[in-house]
Scaffold this active site. Sequence first.
Site, mmCIF file in Angstrom:
data_model
loop_
_atom_site.group_PDB
_atom_site.id
_atom_site.type_symbol
_atom_site.label_atom_id
_atom_site.label_comp_id
_atom_site.label_asym_id
_atom_site.label_seq_id
_atom_site.Cartn_x
_atom_site.Cartn_y
_atom_site.Cartn_z
ATOM 1 N N LYS A 1 -20.271 -57.063 -31.332
ATOM 2 C CA LYS A 1 -20.543 -57.903 -32.728
ATOM 3 C C LYS A 1 -20.215 -59.315 -32.286
ATOM 4 O O LYS A 1 -18.896 -59.807 -31.845
ATOM 5 C CB LYS A 1 -19.868 -57.317 -33.856
ATOM 6 C CG LYS A 1 -20.040 -57.950 -35.226
ATOM 7 C CD LYS A 1 -19.394 -57.181 -36.249
ATOM 8 C CE LYS A 1 -19.922 -57.946 -37.585
ATOM 9 N NZ LYS A 1 -19.278 -57.249 -38.872
ATOM 10 N N SER B 1 -21.984 -56.307 -42.494
ATOM 11 C CA SER B 1 -22.386 -57.330 -41.628
ATOM 12 C C SER B 1 -22.642 -56.853 -40.082
ATOM 13 O O SER B 1 -23.308 -57.745 -39.323
ATOM 14 C CB SER B 1 -21.402 -58.171 -41.564
ATOM 15 O OG SER B 1 -20.011 -57.610 -41.086
ATOM 16 N N SER C 1 -18.861 -53.047 -44.076
ATOM 17 C CA SER C 1 -19.755 -53.517 -42.891
ATOM 18 C C SER C 1 -19.911 -52.453 -41.765
ATOM 19 O O SER C 1 -20.479 -52.937 -40.598
ATOM 20 C CB SER C 1 -19.391 -54.763 -42.721
ATOM 21 O OG SER C 1 -19.435 -55.748 -43.615
#
Length: 426
Positions: free
Chosen positions: A75, A144, A168
């Site tokens: 990520k 996210s 998330s």
Amino acid sequence: MDLTKLSALEIATAIKAGETTSQAVTRALLERIEDREPDVDAWEYLDPDAAISAAKKLDYNPSDGLIHGVPVGVKDIIDTKGIPTTHGSPIHKENRPCVDAPCVSLVRGAGGLIMGKTVTSEFAAQRPGKTKNPHNPAHSPAGSSSGSAAAVTDYMVPVAFGTQTGGSIVRPGAFCGCIGYKPTYGDYNPLGVHDNTRSVDTLGMMSRTMADQALMRAVLTHMPYRAIQTADITKLRIGVCRTPNWELADQATQEFLLQAAGDLEAKGASIADFDLPDGFHEAIEGFDAVSGYEISRTLAYEWFNFPDLLSDNMRTNRIPNGLKVSPSEYQAGLATLGAYRRRFAASLEGWDVLITPSAPAEAPADLTTIGEPPFNRIWTGLYGPAINLPLYTGPNGLPIGLQVVGHMGQDDRFLDASDAIYKALS
């Protein structure tokens, strides 16, 4: 053998047995990405030549690493040496960290290959990135950790890092249809991961199999590999936790949770309703005070130097309102969360796990939202493990997940129980 469909464990096993190579796997995944990326947009940074070069080095230098030769997505709020880490913001588009985050170092140390950086929402907050839902590009992939969930679901990579402050990891797993595991707070070292709300931020993992969660847990805790030991479903006591936000779940989500409870009971599990302790709404208020205080101070550099490059919501709402939270209100929020955490731990005694919604509904047909966290924030704040199991399909043909929640600090037992539930309902 379709190399793109293999799990991380299957890839590592096949490479060790000489049945394939890291180069072959990496090339197959890159071909998949080339084909699907225009529709999904899961990757913020990808250098195919660098990935193939890294795979060649791994093939020429075999090791006993648990994930030798396995590609892993990272990520884009996690530091990677020499690889752009933008935090989902144009402010940091030229940022190339000089060292890896510990979690990335652990992956490399176990023989893993860093495939690239997956899309994140801005500073792991509300502004979505470019990623689309792999099942329908008109629908949200959540956030996210949108890029990681979409990439794993769409067979671009077997596993990828996610992080969770509100929801998330679990919610992108639910919207996209993969397993999203948020471990006990602090189990995976968060150094080198951009803060959102340090007091609750949790590093976790997206996968398509439960076995890969156990594998990556061994890598990220640097402990001996312990394969999942599927619990006996007939010996599990499972609580059905609607939460005080039950009315926010749509009809399909409510029906699937109750269906799961009935099906598990038919398989022999002990099932009963579980009510959270009093003080839920006060705990959420405490969470919001803590989150507002921390993220607004975390982004002081961006706020004072590049306000015009922040999203409208961050510039006009999230930061200025967070800066209004006083230190005393912040400390009160921490105390409220801590007290509720203790009450919840006491109320969970005698139960193995809880089942609860992962999200209010299927992914909305709206790429300007990452979804809402009414079934996520409380579990992040309570520090225990939570996981999305992709079990159902909603009326619009999109995934609906089941969330399992467990005891803080008992993640091996939790994964064993979650695997039993997944197998019983699949």
